[in-house]
Design a protein around this motif. Structure first.
Motif, mmCIF file in Angstrom:
data_model
loop_
_atom_site.group_PDB
_atom_site.id
_atom_site.type_symbol
_atom_site.label_atom_id
_atom_site.label_comp_id
_atom_site.label_asym_id
_atom_site.label_seq_id
_atom_site.Cartn_x
_atom_site.Cartn_y
_atom_site.Cartn_z
ATOM 1 N N MET A 162 0.842 -1.189 0.000
ATOM 2 C CA MET A 162 0.000 0.000 0.000
ATOM 3 C C MET A 162 0.885 1.249 0.000
ATOM 4 O O MET A 162 1.945 1.272 0.610
ATOM 5 C CB MET A 162 -0.890 0.039 1.247
ATOM 6 N N SER A 163 0.412 2.220 -0.630
ATOM 7 C CA SER A 163 1.195 3.455 -0.697
ATOM 8 C C SER A 163 1.123 4.212 0.619
ATOM 9 O O SER A 163 0.146 4.121 1.350
ATOM 10 C CB SER A 163 0.684 4.330 -1.840
ATOM 11 N N LYS A 164 2.149 4.925 0.881
ATOM 12 C CA LYS A 164 2.220 5.695 2.121
ATOM 13 C C LYS A 164 1.105 6.742 2.204
ATOM 14 O O LYS A 164 0.487 6.886 3.244
ATOM 15 C CB LYS A 164 3.613 6.340 2.241
ATOM 16 N N PRO A 165 0.800 7.468 1.120
ATOM 17 C CA PRO A 165 -0.282 8.454 1.217
ATOM 18 C C PRO A 165 -1.633 7.815 1.600
ATOM 19 O O PRO A 165 -2.386 8.399 2.351
ATOM 20 C CB PRO A 165 -0.341 9.072 -0.175
ATOM 21 N N LEU A 166 -1.903 6.608 1.094
ATOM 22 C CA LEU A 166 -3.144 5.926 1.447
ATOM 23 C C LEU A 166 -3.172 5.623 2.947
ATOM 24 O O LEU A 166 -4.160 5.878 3.626
ATOM 25 C CB LEU A 166 -3.296 4.632 0.641
ATOM 26 N N GLU A 167 -2.061 5.106 3.450
ATOM 27 C CA GLU A 167 -1.963 4.788 4.872
ATOM 28 C C GLU A 167 -2.073 6.054 5.724
ATOM 29 O O GLU A 167 -2.785 6.070 6.723
ATOM 30 C CB GLU A 167 -0.638 4.075 5.161
ATOM 31 N N GLN A 168 -1.390 7.114 5.318
ATOM 32 C CA GLN A 168 -1.459 8.372 6.065
ATOM 33 C C GLN A 168 -2.871 8.932 6.062
ATOM 34 O O GLN A 168 -3.365 9.398 7.089
ATOM 35 C CB GLN A 168 -0.507 9.413 5.461
ATOM 36 N N ASN A 169 -3.517 8.885 4.921
ATOM 37 C CA ASN A 169 -4.891 9.369 4.803
ATOM 38 C C ASN A 169 -5.811 8.574 5.726
ATOM 39 O O ASN A 169 -6.643 9.144 6.436
ATOM 40 C CB ASN A 169 -5.346 9.263 3.338
ATOM 41 N N PHE A 170 -5.649 7.251 5.734
ATOM 42 C CA PHE A 170 -6.471 6.402 6.592
ATOM 43 C C PHE A 170 -6.265 6.736 8.067
ATOM 44 O O PHE A 170 -7.234 6.906 8.813
ATOM 45 C CB PHE A 170 -6.157 4.922 6.342
ATOM 46 N N VAL A 171 -5.015 6.832 8.474
ATOM 47 C CA VAL A 171 -4.708 7.121 9.881
ATOM 48 C C VAL A 171 -5.274 8.478 10.293
ATOM 49 O O VAL A 171 -5.864 8.611 11.377
ATOM 50 C CB VAL A 171 -3.178 7.047 10.140
ATOM 51 N N GLU A 172 -5.140 9.470 9.434
ATOM 52 C CA GLU A 172 -5.669 10.803 9.752
ATOM 53 C C GLU A 172 -7.191 10.768 9.906
ATOM 54 O O GLU A 172 -7.741 11.328 10.850
ATOM 55 C CB GLU A 172 -5.285 11.804 8.663
ATOM 56 N N LEU A 173 -7.862 10.096 8.969
ATOM 57 C CA LEU A 173 -9.328 10.004 9.045
ATOM 58 C C LEU A 173 -9.772 9.198 10.267
ATOM 59 O O LEU A 173 -10.739 9.557 10.935
ATOM 60 C CB LEU A 173 -9.889 9.390 7.760
ATOM 61 N N LEU A 174 -9.064 8.106 10.566
ATOM 62 C CA LEU A 174 -9.407 7.296 11.734
ATOM 63 C C LEU A 174 -9.227 8.105 13.016
ATOM 64 O O LEU A 174 -10.097 8.079 13.892
ATOM 65 C CB LEU A 174 -8.556 6.029 11.779
ATOM 66 N N GLU A 175 -8.130 8.818 13.115
ATOM 67 C CA GLU A 175 -7.903 9.643 14.309
ATOM 68 C C GLU A 175 -8.972 10.719 14.443
ATOM 69 O O GLU A 175 -9.466 10.984 15.533
ATOM 70 C CB GLU A 175 -6.512 10.280 14.273
ATOM 71 N N GLN A 176 -9.346 11.310 13.331
ATOM 72 C CA GLN A 176 -10.345 12.382 13.335
ATOM 73 C C GLN A 176 -11.725 11.866 13.744
ATOM 74 O O GLN A 176 -12.481 12.564 14.405
ATOM 75 C CB GLN A 176 -10.406 12.998 11.944
ATOM 76 N N HIS A 177 -12.051 10.631 13.371
ATOM 77 C CA HIS A 177 -13.398 10.091 13.603
ATOM 78 C C HIS A 177 -13.416 8.890 14.546
ATOM 79 O O HIS A 177 -14.396 8.145 14.580
ATOM 80 C CB HIS A 177 -14.025 9.676 12.265
ATOM 81 N N GLN A 178 -12.363 8.683 15.343
ATOM 82 C CA GLN A 178 -12.291 7.493 16.179
ATOM 83 C C GLN A 178 -13.404 7.418 17.219
ATOM 84 O O GLN A 178 -13.762 6.317 17.664
ATOM 85 C CB GLN A 178 -10.929 7.383 16.847
ATOM 86 N N ASN A 179 -13.990 8.555 17.590
ATOM 87 C CA ASN A 179 -15.083 8.514 18.564
ATOM 88 C C ASN A 179 -16.280 7.737 18.039
ATOM 89 O O ASN A 179 -17.029 7.155 18.822
ATOM 90 C CB ASN A 179 -15.495 9.925 18.983
ATOM 91 N N ILE A 180 -16.459 7.705 16.725
ATOM 92 C CA ILE A 180 -17.535 6.905 16.134
ATOM 93 C C ILE A 180 -17.327 5.442 16.503
ATOM 94 O O ILE A 180 -18.257 4.759 16.944
ATOM 95 C CB ILE A 180 -17.563 7.079 14.596
ATOM 96 N N VAL A 181 -16.102 4.953 16.337
ATOM 97 C CA VAL A 181 -15.796 3.555 16.636
ATOM 98 C C VAL A 181 -15.964 3.287 18.125
ATOM 99 O O VAL A 181 -16.525 2.265 18.524
ATOM 100 C CB VAL A 181 -14.378 3.179 16.154
ATOM 101 N N HIS A 182 -15.521 4.222 18.964
ATOM 102 C CA HIS A 182 -15.670 4.041 20.410
ATOM 103 C C HIS A 182 -17.148 3.965 20.803
ATOM 104 O O HIS A 182 -17.530 3.174 21.662
ATOM 105 C CB HIS A 182 -14.976 5.163 21.183
ATOM 106 N N LYS A 183 -17.980 4.772 20.176
ATOM 107 C CA LYS A 183 -19.406 4.757 20.491
ATOM 108 C C LYS A 183 -20.045 3.437 20.076
ATOM 109 O O LYS A 183 -20.878 2.891 20.806
ATOM 110 C CB LYS A 183 -20.116 5.937 19.830
#
Length: 164
Positions: A1-22
């Motif tokens: 996987m390309s680094k930009p894809l991984e970085q994009n995923f991590v940024e989005l996950l961090e930004q919206h992780q409260n959804i997963v916690h809920k």
């Protein structure tokens, strides 16, 4: 996987992780189960991320993957979910934001929600997240009319649970 894809995923996950916690909060009853479900949802999000086309908002897509993962695991395990004591839940907010009345109402609501089936829980969760019926229907994979009907039935069921 390309680094930009991984970085994009991590940024989005961090930004919206409260959804997963809920989602984890709704479908688990202890810290370890919460962490296990969080990890499983994150894995499923990562596996599906390359196919995310952006037809819907990332958060809507994340709700759908998270709820589907939780429901699938719940059905596979065929276990009953015990309610948890409200005071065992850790929040990242200061306690002074709540007065005892709000806490008592939240305890009652969470206990009532834990008595619902997995689909009903998902509906309530999305409704409490201020999702409109169009977003709920997209996330749940049902029609908007069906989402409204199911939500009205769940509201009636919750009223019965809360006011026997």
């Amino acid at each position: 996987m390309s680094k930009p894809l991984e970085q994009n995923f991590v940024e989005l996950l961090e930004q919206h992780q409260n959804i997963v916690h809920k989602v984890c909060r709704l479908y688990t009853n202890n810290y370890d189960a919460h962490n296990d479900l969080f990890q499983e949802i994150t894995i499923q999000l990562w596996k599906a991320f390359p196919k995310f086309r952006g037809d819907s908002k990332f958060s809507t897509w994340m709700y759908r993957v998270g709820l589907n993962t939780a429901i699938t695991l719940y059905r596979k395990s065929k276990r009953t979910i015990n309610t948890q004591q409200f005071d065992t839940v850790q929040f990242k907010i200061s306690a002074e934001e709540y007065d005892s009345t709000e806490e008592d109402q939240l305890k009652l609501l969470y206990n009532a929600v834990h008595q619902l089936n997995d689909i009903e829980k998902a509906l309530v969760f999305l409704y409490l997240e201020d999702k409109n019926y169009k977003e709920i229907s997209e996330t749940m994979g049902i029609t908007e009319v069906n989402a409204r009907v199911k939500m009205n039935r769940v509201k009636t069921k919750l009223r019965t649970i809360l006011n026997p």
